[in-house]
Design a protein around this motif. Structure first.
Motif, PDB file in Angstrom:
ATOM      1  N   UNK A 290       0.850  -1.183   0.057  1.00 31.17           N
ATOM      2  CA  UNK A 290      -0.019   0.145  -0.119  1.00 31.17           C
ATOM      3  C   UNK A 290       0.921   1.279  -0.055  1.00 31.17           C
ATOM      4  N   UNK A 291       1.871   1.393   0.833  1.00 29.69           N
ATOM      5  CA  UNK A 291       2.809   2.615   0.891  1.00 29.69           C
ATOM      6  C   UNK A 291       3.227   2.733  -0.536  1.00 29.69           C
ATOM      7  N   UNK A 292       3.732   1.831  -1.423  1.00 26.58           N
ATOM      8  CA  UNK A 292       4.492   1.865  -2.443  1.00 26.58           C
ATOM      9  C   UNK A 292       3.586   2.337  -3.666  1.00 26.58           C
ATOM     10  N   UNK A 293       2.552   1.397  -3.733  1.00 27.24           N
ATOM     11  CA  UNK A 293       1.676   1.632  -4.779  1.00 27.24           C
ATOM     12  C   UNK A 293       0.345   2.553  -4.779  1.00 27.24           C
ATOM     13  N   UNK A 294       0.026   2.895  -3.655  1.00 27.16           N
ATOM     14  CA  UNK A 294      -1.361   3.630  -3.457  1.00 27.16           C
ATOM     15  C   UNK A 294      -0.966   5.223  -2.664  1.00 27.16           C
ATOM     16  N   UNK A 295      -0.471   4.773  -1.493  1.00 29.62           N
ATOM     17  CA  UNK A 295      -0.122   6.267  -0.663  1.00 29.62           C
ATOM     18  C   UNK A 295       0.913   7.299  -1.140  1.00 29.62           C
ATOM     19  N   UNK A 296       1.970   6.692  -1.531  1.00 31.42           N
ATOM     20  CA  UNK A 296       3.217   7.633  -2.141  1.00 31.42           C
ATOM     21  C   UNK A 296       2.651   8.428  -3.241  1.00 31.42           C
ATOM     22  N   UNK A 297       2.085   7.476  -4.376  1.00 30.68           N
ATOM     23  CA  UNK A 297       1.646   8.207  -5.596  1.00 30.68           C
ATOM     24  C   UNK A 297       0.687   9.167  -5.358  1.00 30.68           C
ATOM     25  N   UNK A 298      -0.261   8.769  -4.632  1.00 33.00           N
ATOM     26  CA  UNK A 298      -1.341   9.744  -4.268  1.00 33.00           C
ATOM     27  C   UNK A 298      -0.792  11.085  -3.669  1.00 33.00           C
ATOM     28  N   UNK A 299       0.413  11.053  -2.722  1.00 32.38           N
ATOM     29  CA  UNK A 299       0.717  12.296  -2.122  1.00 32.38           C
ATOM     30  C   UNK A 299       1.414  12.978  -3.168  1.00 32.38           C
ATOM     31  N   UNK A 300       2.275  12.168  -4.021  1.00 37.41           N
ATOM     32  CA  UNK A 300       2.913  12.666  -5.129  1.00 37.41           C
ATOM     33  C   UNK A 300       2.317  13.654  -6.073  1.00 37.41           C
ATOM     34  N   UNK A 301       1.250  12.997  -6.263  1.00 38.72           N
ATOM     35  CA  UNK A 301       0.165  13.461  -7.545  1.00 38.72           C
ATOM     36  C   UNK A 301      -0.643  14.680  -7.070  1.00 38.72           C
ATOM     37  N   UNK A 302      -0.540  14.870  -5.585  1.00 39.77           N
ATOM     38  CA  UNK A 302      -1.257  15.871  -4.821  1.00 39.77           C
ATOM     39  C   UNK A 302      -2.688  15.725  -4.920  1.00 39.77           C
ATOM     40  N   UNK A 303      -3.062  14.420  -4.832  1.00 36.15           N
ATOM     41  CA  UNK A 303      -4.560  13.932  -4.698  1.00 36.15           C
ATOM     42  C   UNK A 303      -4.590  13.924  -3.017  1.00 36.15           C
ATOM     43  N   UNK A 304      -4.082  13.618  -2.238  1.00 30.94           N
ATOM     44  CA  UNK A 304      -4.161  13.719  -0.699  1.00 30.94           C
ATOM     45  C   UNK A 304      -3.114  14.632   0.000  1.00 30.94           C
ATOM     46  N   UNK A 305      -3.556  14.715   1.124  1.00 27.57           N
ATOM     47  CA  UNK A 305      -2.600  15.177   2.085  1.00 27.57           C
ATOM     48  C   UNK A 305      -2.815  13.952   3.258  1.00 27.57           C
ATOM     49  N   UNK A 306      -1.814  14.196   4.255  1.00 30.66           N
ATOM     50  CA  UNK A 306      -2.039  12.993   5.397  1.00 30.66           C
ATOM     51  C   UNK A 306      -3.218  12.995   6.055  1.00 30.66           C
TER      52      UNK A 306
ATOM     53  N   UNK B  10     -10.266   2.534  -2.753  1.00 31.08           N
ATOM     54  CA  UNK B  10     -10.696   3.770  -3.369  1.00 31.08           C
ATOM     55  C   UNK B  10      -9.860   4.559  -3.822  1.00 31.08           C
ATOM     56  N   UNK B  11      -8.661   4.776  -2.996  1.00 27.49           N
ATOM     57  CA  UNK B  11      -7.578   5.629  -3.274  1.00 27.49           C
ATOM     58  C   UNK B  11      -6.686   5.171  -4.595  1.00 27.49           C
ATOM     59  N   UNK B  12      -6.543   3.942  -4.751  1.00 25.69           N
ATOM     60  CA  UNK B  12      -5.901   3.463  -5.920  1.00 25.69           C
ATOM     61  C   UNK B  12      -6.721   3.737  -7.262  1.00 25.69           C
ATOM     62  N   UNK B  13      -7.918   3.684  -6.905  1.00 28.04           N
ATOM     63  CA  UNK B  13      -9.113   4.155  -8.239  1.00 28.04           C
ATOM     64  C   UNK B  13      -8.564   5.310  -8.624  1.00 28.04           C
ATOM     65  N   UNK B  14      -8.644   6.333  -7.507  1.00 23.30           N
ATOM     66  CA  UNK B  14      -8.207   7.791  -7.809  1.00 23.30           C
ATOM     67  C   UNK B  14      -6.890   8.016  -8.369  1.00 23.30           C
ATOM     68  N   UNK B  15      -6.139   7.125  -8.057  1.00 29.61           N
ATOM     69  CA  UNK B  15      -4.676   7.378  -8.532  1.00 29.61           C
ATOM     70  C   UNK B  15      -4.563   7.036  -9.774  1.00 29.61           C
ATOM     71  N   UNK B  16      -5.179   5.664 -10.304  1.00 30.51           N
ATOM     72  CA  UNK B  16      -5.164   5.261 -11.462  1.00 30.51           C
ATOM     73  C   UNK B  16      -5.800   6.190 -12.578  1.00 30.51           C
ATOM     74  N   UNK B  17      -6.661   6.834 -12.053  1.00 27.88           N
ATOM     75  CA  UNK B  17      -7.482   7.846 -12.995  1.00 27.88           C
ATOM     76  C   UNK B  17      -6.568   8.854 -13.382  1.00 27.88           C
ATOM     77  N   UNK B  18      -5.608   9.324 -12.440  1.00 23.41           N
ATOM     78  CA  UNK B  18      -4.539  10.336 -12.923  1.00 23.41           C
ATOM     79  C   UNK B  18      -3.444   9.675 -13.600  1.00 23.41           C
ATOM     80  N   UNK B  19      -3.416   8.361 -13.830  1.00 25.09           N
ATOM     81  CA  UNK B  19      -2.220   8.060 -14.770  1.00 25.09           C
ATOM     82  C   UNK B  19      -1.926   6.605 -14.087  1.00 25.09           C
ATOM     83  N   UNK B  20      -1.189   5.833 -14.844  1.00 25.98           N
ATOM     84  CA  UNK B  20      -0.473   4.446 -14.304  1.00 25.98           C
ATOM     85  C   UNK B  20       0.632   4.749 -13.347  1.00 25.98           C
TER      86      UNK B  20
END
Length: 844
Positions: free
Chosen positions: A488-504, A548-558
């Motif tokens: 989860x940290x590698x695939x989901x949360x870190x990309x979501x933070x990097x793409x400015x989808x979420x904060x902590x 749910x978060x991975x779905x949002x991250x995928x929508x922003x790109x692979x």
């Protein structure tokens, strides 16, 4: 009386102008004239035609002579040009090759078959590479003249006359390369064979052949014939001895075949030994077990060929030749002996380092020949060729292989593993796929761990398995398993933070979902039925928020680029499925790759490839290989810092909170993540300090088709095992873990006060037809270079209209702190996790 006109002597008929009564050559000339249509010649008298014939004949001879001289001149010029091109080709091939010094050549040609030596970090000896080759060098004075004569007659009759090479062989090599006719030059001198064995290898590219020729000339210049012969006799291979060991050198050959020294072998014995180097595996009298072959005919025939050549060269008399041929040599061979077995110390280390070193040398060899890894992958024969060459270098050249492994840390990890109870050991029977026989099977819980330096990628220690004698499979590097929630940290949360989808503190929905039939739940088939913060979702390893978060991250790109940069290889099918967010993969991830990927966060978002071998030197201390770190920027420093802050909560309040209480070292800077796959098949914990990362996996191999799983307490067992190992590492060397180091907050991190219930700034929304302010308890939320908007109606990641409606109803009913909880409790669910791969997370 009148005479009858028909009476009297008959007149000779006049010759026909075309046939006539000419000589053979005259008629031939006439036909030539007719062929070339020279009418003026046909009208000339016969004498004139003959004169003309002579004239044209002389001209023809003159032209032919001139043409021949021109052709000859052309061939001479072309030949000189060919030689020039050839010499230029040689020069071009070797222009970048360094010329070895006398001392280097002396050491190289006289080096015996010494296996590589392995070392822990700080030059602590690990032991020598085990090899089946036995060698015992001797001086030329300790070798019978029978052997030296037999070898030179067999391998190089003109050994004492040439200067290291035979010129015609050089020319043949040149023509072969330039014309493409043939690839083998043949006729290598004994000196060339020595060069190939000790300075080069057996590959037959022309560049290597050119090096071989020039080195042979150089060796012949600087060394006497006796020195060269001695080096060859100590380096050449002679098949297998009576113990099933491979023989190098005439001393071992004499002892291994006949139980004698090289100085005391008889003429027939010397001839047999001398015949072996041409094809040791064919002519050797012993099998790989050391048993004498039943049929020795081919070896005896080869021996007789050697004896004849000795007689032909005048090195033995006719009587000696005939007597030696008749001699019954079979009775001189030794009976089968017993091979001395070696105890392999540090089995997992030994195998890993040997494999990595061989791969390094293979890469150097094929790249030098202009090949790629893909070339070897697509050609098994080519792969085997370079595999053998690299193995020979390791077995024979006395290399020194230096690793990054900290001996104290490694030993402490093995001790903890040996003394830990990781679960039930199962006993059963199964059918061996190779023999078809029924065998007893022991299946303990297996384990794999890797400790590495975050900044350099150096592997400091590892656990390959619970018991090397039971299985030599390295569970740290060579097996891949479902990562469960540890992905989860590698695939989901870190990309979501990097793409400015979420904060902590961004809110993520944790309600019942159905993604085209995929219905994940949280651990224990529960559902939170509320919006949870990103930190809490990771801390407690909730599954639905991750999906749910991975779905949002995928929508922003692979997210493939992130994973690839961290050294994680997944399939196209993996990335296409939402279950990947919970660890559902086709093939899984190795422990080493997990540790390496996690080190990215502690290293400020930069990934450094993991490695075990730091340096390889030859017997003279010259560097053959030196590791150079490969660094790849994956995430910003801000993203990496925020991830460490979120994973810090896992070990203080979340699924791995027992670690902080049971650790005997300072855990104030420890971060990590646990993971469990479906049905407790795999259990993980990956923990990092600012200096190192330690990843651990536990589970069953199930190689014989069994379906053993860990118990429901496996997460706790793994956390405790990891903690004991970290404690032991710290006790063995307090500098390893770097517990006192801290990660500084980068300037790119934005700390914003947000409403705890929504994860956004205070704001105004339209609710029930009216504009209403949203305020309340505030918390600090971290963002990678951006700040959130004021609270809006749809404030979270995921969730349906029904979920938002229920939330706002609860919020405006007067609840604040518990506004996110619908009904005030967690509800259960009958939905089951869909595997969507080899395993998914159970939410731990």
């Amino acid at each position: 009386m009148l005479k009858d006109h028909n009476s009297g002597p008959k007149r000779r008929k006049r010759s026909s102008p075309t046939t006539g009564n000419r000589s053979f050559f005259g008629r031939l000339w006439h036909h030539i004239i007719e062929f070339f249509k020279f009418p003026e010649l046909a009208l000339e008298p016969q004498e004139s035609r003959r004169a003309t014939l002579v004239y044209y004949f002389n001209i023809t001879i003159s032209v032919a002579k001139s043409l021949f001289l021109h052709i000859l001149s052309f061939l001479l010029v072309a030949g000189m040009l060919l030689v020039g091109v050839g010499l230029g080709y040689f020069a071009a091939l070797l222009s970048k090759e360094s010329v070895p010094s006398y001392e280097t050549m002396k050491t190289s040609i006289n080096s015996d078959y010494q296996p590589a030596n392995l070392y822990f970090a700080d030059n602590i000896s690990l032991g020598a590479l085990q090899t089946n080759i036995v060698s015992q060098p001797v001086s030329i004075n300790q070798i019978s003249p029978n052997l030296t004569k037999a070898i030179t007659s067999t391998e190089d009759s003109y050994f004492y006359q040439h200067k290291g090479v035979v010129p015609k062989a050089v020319i043949r090599a040149l023509i072969s390369s330039l014309t493409g006719i043939g690839t083998q030059t043949g006729g290598s001198t004994l000196t060339q064979q020595l060069v190939k064995m000790q300075l080069l290898n057996s590959e037959t590219t022309f560049k290597r052949k050119a090096s071989e020729i020039l080195l042979a000339l150089r060796i012949d210049k600087y060394f006497s014939k006796q020195e060269i012969l001695q080096a060859y006799l100590n380096a050449a291979t002679f098949g297998i001895n009576n113990k099933g060991q491979e023989i190098a050198g005439v001393e071992e050959a004499a002892e291994g075949l006949f139980g004698k020294t090289a100085a005391t072998v008889s003429l027939p014995e010397a001839a047999f030994i001398a015949g072996l180097p041409q094809s040791p595996s064919v002519y050797t009298p012993y099998t790989s077990s050391g048993k004498l072959k039943k049929n020795l005919k081919i070896g005896m025939q080869r021996k007789n060929v050697v004896l004849f050549r000795m007689y032909r060269d005048g090195k033995i008399t006719k009587q000696q030749w005939q007597t030696a041929v008749k001699y019954d040599l079979k009775k001189d061979f030794q009976s089968q002996g017993t091979k001395t077995t070696q105890t392999k110390r540090y089995g997992y280390v030994y195998n890993l380092v040997t494999k990595d070193a061989r791969n390094i040398l293979m890469k150097q060899l094929y790249k030098k020949d202009g090949l790629t890894a893909a070339d070897l992958k697509n050609d098994n024969a080519l792969y085997e060729q370079y595999y053998e060459q690299a193995s020979n270098l390791l077995n024979e050249r006395g290399y020194q292989i230096h690793t990054t492994l900290n001996k104290a840390a490694y030993d402490s990890m093995q001790t903890v593993t040996k003394n830990s109870s990781l679960g039930t050991t199962h006993h059963s029977t199964a059918t061996d796929s190779t023999t078809g026989k029924t065998v007893k099977v022991t299946e303990p819980v297996q384990s794999g761990s890797v400790l590495l330096n975050n900044k350099t990628g150096a592997v400091l220690g590892f656990v390959g398995g619970t018991k090397f004698s039971l299985t030599q499979i390295n569970h740290a590097f060579d097996t891949s398993r479902s990562p469960g929630s540890s992905i989860k940290p590698l695939l989901v949360y870190a990309p979501a933070i990097q793409r400015q989808i979420i904060g902590s503190q961004t809110k993520i929905a944790d309600f019942k979902v159905n993604f085209n039939g995929y219905k994940p739940t949280d651990y224990g088939k529960t559902i939170q039925n509320r919006y949870v913060s990103a930190t809490d979702a990771l801390k407690y390893s909730y599954n639905i928020p991750a999906v749910n978060l991975y779905k949002a991250v995928k929508k922003a790109g692979s997210v493939k680029s992130y994973m690839t940069k961290m050294g994680i290889s997944l399939t196209k099918k993996d990335y296409s499925q939402l279950g990947l967010a919970l660890g559902g993969t086709e093939y899984g991830i190795s422990v080493a790759d997990q540790a390496s990927a996690y080190s990215t966060f502690a290293n400020g978002g930069t990934h450094t490839d993991a490695y075990v071998i730091s340096e390889i030197t030859d017997a003279n201390g010259h560097v053959v290989y030196k590791h150079h770190a490969k660094k790849t920027k994956v995430f910003s420093k801000a993203t990496a810092y925020i991830m460490t802050k979120m994973m810090r909560k896992v070990v203080t309040e979340g699924t791995a909170s027992t670690i902080s209480s049971e650790a005997t070292f300072d855990t104030s800077n420890l971060v990590g993540k646990s993971g469990t796959s479906n049905d407790n098949r795999d259990s993980w914990f990956v923990g990092s300090t600012p200096k190192v990362t330690l990843a651990t996996w536990n589970g069953y191999d199930n190689f014989y088709g069994n379906n053993y799983n860990l118990t429901d307490t496996s997460g706790t067992v793994t956390d405790q095992y990891w903690t004991k190992m970290a404690n032991a590492i710290n006790d063995s060397d307090s500098s390893v873990l770097g517990t006192s180091q801290k990660i500084k907050k980068p300037s790119g991190v934005k700390s914003v006060s947000v409403v705890a219930s929504t994860g956004m700034k205070s704001g105004t929304i339209t609710y029930d037809g009216s504009s209403t302010s949203v305020t309340g308890t505030k918390v600090k939320s971290l963002y990678a270079g951006w700040t959130p908007d004021p609270t809006k109606y749809h404030f979270a990641i995921g969730g349906t209209s029904k979920d938002y409606k229920a939330f706002w109803k609860n919020y405006f009913s007067g609840n604040d702190a518990d506004a996110a909880l619908l009904g005030g409790e967690v509800t259960g669910s009958t939905n089951t996790n869909s595997s969507h791969g080899i395993g998914t997370s159970q939410g731990q």
